[in-house]
Design a protein around this motif. Structure first.
Motif, mmCIF file in Angstrom:
data_model
loop_
_atom_site.group_PDB
_atom_site.id
_atom_site.type_symbol
_atom_site.label_atom_id
_atom_site.label_comp_id
_atom_site.label_asym_id
_atom_site.label_seq_id
_atom_site.Cartn_x
_atom_site.Cartn_y
_atom_site.Cartn_z
ATOM 1 N N ASN A 94 43.094 31.917 23.074
ATOM 2 C CA ASN A 94 43.377 31.696 21.652
ATOM 3 C C ASN A 94 44.236 32.796 21.047
ATOM 4 O O ASN A 94 43.977 33.982 21.254
ATOM 5 C CB ASN A 94 42.074 31.591 20.868
ATOM 6 C CG ASN A 94 41.226 30.408 21.296
ATOM 7 O OD1 ASN A 94 40.344 30.534 22.149
ATOM 8 N ND2 ASN A 94 41.495 29.254 20.726
ATOM 9 N N ILE A 95 45.248 32.376 20.299
ATOM 10 C CA ILE A 95 46.081 33.301 19.527
ATOM 11 C C ILE A 95 45.739 33.060 18.061
ATOM 12 O O ILE A 95 46.177 32.077 17.453
ATOM 13 C CB ILE A 95 47.581 33.055 19.777
ATOM 14 C CG1 ILE A 95 47.890 33.146 21.275
ATOM 15 C CG2 ILE A 95 48.430 34.054 18.988
ATOM 16 C CD1 ILE A 95 49.311 32.720 21.630
ATOM 17 N N GLY A 96 44.919 33.913 17.505
ATOM 18 C CA GLY A 96 44.480 33.734 16.121
ATOM 19 C C GLY A 96 45.587 34.084 15.139
ATOM 20 O O GLY A 96 46.327 35.049 15.347
ATOM 21 N N VAL A 97 45.694 33.307 14.079
ATOM 22 C CA VAL A 97 46.726 33.556 13.060
ATOM 23 C C VAL A 97 46.063 33.813 11.715
ATOM 24 O O VAL A 97 45.310 32.980 11.209
ATOM 25 C CB VAL A 97 47.708 32.378 12.941
ATOM 26 C CG1 VAL A 97 48.747 32.669 11.857
ATOM 27 C CG2 VAL A 97 48.398 32.130 14.283
ATOM 28 N N MET A 98 46.360 34.980 11.133
ATOM 29 C CA MET A 98 45.882 35.384 9.826
ATOM 30 C C MET A 98 47.096 35.439 8.903
ATOM 31 O O MET A 98 48.076 36.102 9.232
ATOM 32 C CB MET A 98 45.212 36.757 9.902
ATOM 33 C CG MET A 98 44.121 36.854 10.957
ATOM 34 S SD MET A 98 43.753 38.562 11.459
ATOM 35 C CE MET A 98 43.914 38.413 13.240
ATOM 36 N N ALA A 99 47.028 34.763 7.786
ATOM 37 C CA ALA A 99 48.206 34.703 6.924
ATOM 38 C C ALA A 99 47.791 34.631 5.468
ATOM 39 O O ALA A 99 46.727 34.093 5.136
ATOM 40 C CB ALA A 99 49.065 33.485 7.287
ATOM 41 N N GLY A 100 48.645 35.168 4.610
ATOM 42 C CA GLY A 100 48.383 35.152 3.183
ATOM 43 C C GLY A 100 49.140 36.282 2.507
ATOM 44 O O GLY A 100 49.875 37.035 3.158
ATOM 45 N N PRO A 101 48.967 36.434 1.216
ATOM 46 C CA PRO A 101 49.733 37.439 0.468
ATOM 47 C C PRO A 101 49.282 38.862 0.755
ATOM 48 O O PRO A 101 48.136 39.091 1.161
ATOM 49 C CB PRO A 101 49.467 37.062 -0.991
ATOM 50 C CG PRO A 101 48.133 36.397 -0.963
ATOM 51 C CD PRO A 101 48.080 35.645 0.341
ATOM 52 N N CYS A 102 50.170 39.803 0.520
ATOM 53 C CA CYS A 102 49.830 41.210 0.677
ATOM 54 C C CYS A 102 48.665 41.564 -0.232
ATOM 55 O O CYS A 102 47.724 42.233 0.185
ATOM 56 C CB CYS A 102 51.051 42.072 0.342
ATOM 57 S SG CYS A 102 50.727 43.846 0.380
ATOM 58 N N SER A 103 48.706 41.090 -1.479
ATOM 59 C CA SER A 103 47.631 41.391 -2.424
ATOM 60 C C SER A 103 47.232 40.143 -3.199
ATOM 61 O O SER A 103 48.046 39.243 -3.447
ATOM 62 C CB SER A 103 48.052 42.496 -3.394
ATOM 63 O OG SER A 103 49.225 42.141 -4.085
ATOM 64 N N ALA A 290 55.161 37.766 24.468
ATOM 65 C CA ALA A 290 54.722 38.996 25.127
ATOM 66 C C ALA A 290 53.236 38.976 25.460
ATOM 67 O O ALA A 290 52.749 39.861 26.162
ATOM 68 C CB ALA A 290 55.030 40.203 24.246
ATOM 69 N N GLY A 291 52.520 37.972 24.936
ATOM 70 C CA GLY A 291 51.099 37.848 25.253
ATOM 71 C C GLY A 291 50.152 38.302 24.171
ATOM 72 O O GLY A 291 48.958 38.506 24.432
ATOM 73 N N ALA A 292 50.639 38.463 22.942
ATOM 74 C CA ALA A 292 49.766 38.890 21.841
ATOM 75 C C ALA A 292 48.602 37.929 21.661
ATOM 76 O O ALA A 292 48.729 36.722 21.868
ATOM 77 C CB ALA A 292 50.565 39.003 20.546
ATOM 78 N N ASP A 293 47.465 38.472 21.252
ATOM 79 C CA ASP A 293 46.261 37.668 21.039
ATOM 80 C C ASP A 293 46.128 37.176 19.613
ATOM 81 O O ASP A 293 45.237 36.372 19.316
ATOM 82 C CB ASP A 293 45.025 38.494 21.395
ATOM 83 C CG ASP A 293 45.033 38.932 22.848
ATOM 84 O OD1 ASP A 293 45.070 38.053 23.724
ATOM 85 O OD2 ASP A 293 45.017 40.157 23.107
ATOM 86 N N GLY A 294 46.994 37.666 18.721
ATOM 87 C CA GLY A 294 46.925 37.240 17.336
ATOM 88 C C GLY A 294 48.147 37.666 16.560
ATOM 89 O O GLY A 294 48.918 38.540 16.997
ATOM 90 N N LEU A 295 48.336 37.037 15.403
ATOM 91 C CA LEU A 295 49.402 37.392 14.473
ATOM 92 C C LEU A 295 48.792 37.557 13.087
ATOM 93 O O LEU A 295 47.881 36.815 12.713
ATOM 94 C CB LEU A 295 50.473 36.291 14.408
ATOM 95 C CG LEU A 295 51.273 35.979 15.669
ATOM 96 C CD1 LEU A 295 52.105 34.718 15.462
ATOM 97 C CD2 LEU A 295 52.167 37.156 16.050
#
Length: 338
Positions: A94-103, A290-295
């Motif tokens: 699994n490559i987890g994705v976290m996204a949203g505004p800086c603040s 490159a094989g990252a597990d998340g962004l």
């Protein structure tokens, strides 16, 4: 050192070894793998009495851990750690994705962001309620009110909430609302904060300091692990170099290098790593390859009007397109993006 138990070792054997290690004034950390259990012994190994450990019931062998970071090392745990918070999984397939505004700026802004990033395939909402800024006159975040808005957005969408904690005394408060505690680059070596996060039941996303070496980064993670929290994610967000064409220099070689050293998952932050929206998608694609597990990516309803980091934030359409492109690369690597 590592005490490797036999496959046939019973719970009684394991508990007896734990008690024996503690009687020596050392700290045992039990890692249960798919095939066998190992016990990491942390402390002054000179007083351990190697022979007494090797002769313990159910013990297969006792091995030294050569890396300065003991609990984070692959010498201790060869299987990759998978960190889960609600529906988000980071590591393994699994490559987890976290996204949203800086603040977090308003209820409308954070809810719209949560709905948009979920629709595009993300499984976690990032957003800062406490914002440590270089200038004391910059927007410092909505603090607890911002945490409440993040929790409301989670209730509406089911996304896990990832938000930064900036002081050890705030860990309990942030843990009340968040699913993942982020420790920012400025606080990577705030050892009191690391220890406090290590006592929290929440997973921790530890960002690399802009001038930190890989060993320093892993030793910072060791503080969290040593305090009892096994759910640590390492976040590469770029380091400071002499280059000025990007905000920081994003060294994607960190991904395979660090994965060879540690069992902890590695997350890439292409937003801070580049500082320019038009570079984020390309670096996110490269990170997945490159094989990252998340962004972890900054996304805002209207980046031009963002109260912080708008110049590196994506709008909803740009993020959705990035997810499509990264998803194709993940699929080619037999991994799942989300």
């Amino acid at each position: 050192m590592i005490v490797v138990m036999k496959r046939s070792a019973t719970d009684a054997d394991i508990n007896a070894m734990i008690a024996h290690v503690e009687s020596k004034g050392l700290k045992p950390n039990v890692i249960k793998g798919s095939e066998r259990t190992v016990i990491a012994v942390v402390g002054d190994e000179r007083i351990a009495g190697l022979g007494s450990l090797e002769s313990g019931p159910g013990v297969d062998e006792v091995l030294p851990i050569l890396a300065p970071y003991k609990l984070a090392s692959r010498e201790l745990k060869t299987e990759p750690t998978v960190v889960q918070a609600r529906q988000m999984k980071v590591g393994g397939a699994n490559i987890g994705v976290m996204a949203g505004p800086c603040s977090v700026e308003s209820e409308e802004q954070i809810l719209a962001s949560a709905q948009a990033v979920k629709a595009a395939g993300a499984t976690a909402l990032r957003g800062g309620a406490f914002k440590p800024r270089t200038s004391p006159y910059s927007f410092q975040g909505m603090k607890e009110e911002g945490l409440k808005l993040l929790a409301a957005a989670r209730d509406a969408t089911g996304l896990a909430v990832v938000t930064e904690v900036v002081a050890s005394e705030d860990v309990d408060l942030v843990s009340k609302y968040a699913d993942v505690l982020q420790i920012g680059a400025r606080n990577m070596q705030n050892y009191r904060l690391l220890e406090a996060a290590g006592k929290s039941p929440r997973p921790v996303l530890l960002k690399r300091g802009p001038s930190a070496t890989v060993d320093e980064w892993l030793l910072a993670a060791e503080y969290i692990l040593d305090a009892g929290n096994p759910n640590v994610m390492l976040c590469e967000r770029g380091i400071r170099t002499f280059e000025t064409h990007t905000r920081f220099t994003l060294p994607l070689a960190s991904v395979p290098y660090v994965q060879a050293k540690t069992h902890l998952p590695v997350v890439i932050d292409p937003s801070h790593g580049t500082g320019h929206t038009h570079l984020v998608t390309a670096m996110a694609r490269a990170a997945v390859a490159a094989g990252a597990d998340g962004l972890i990516v900054e996304v805002h309803p209207n980046p031009d009007k963002a109260m912080s980091d708008g110049y590196q934030s994506m709008n909803f359409h740009q993020f959705a397109e990035m997810m499509k492109q990264c998803g194709r690369i993940a699929a080619a690597m037999d991994r799942e993006l989300g």
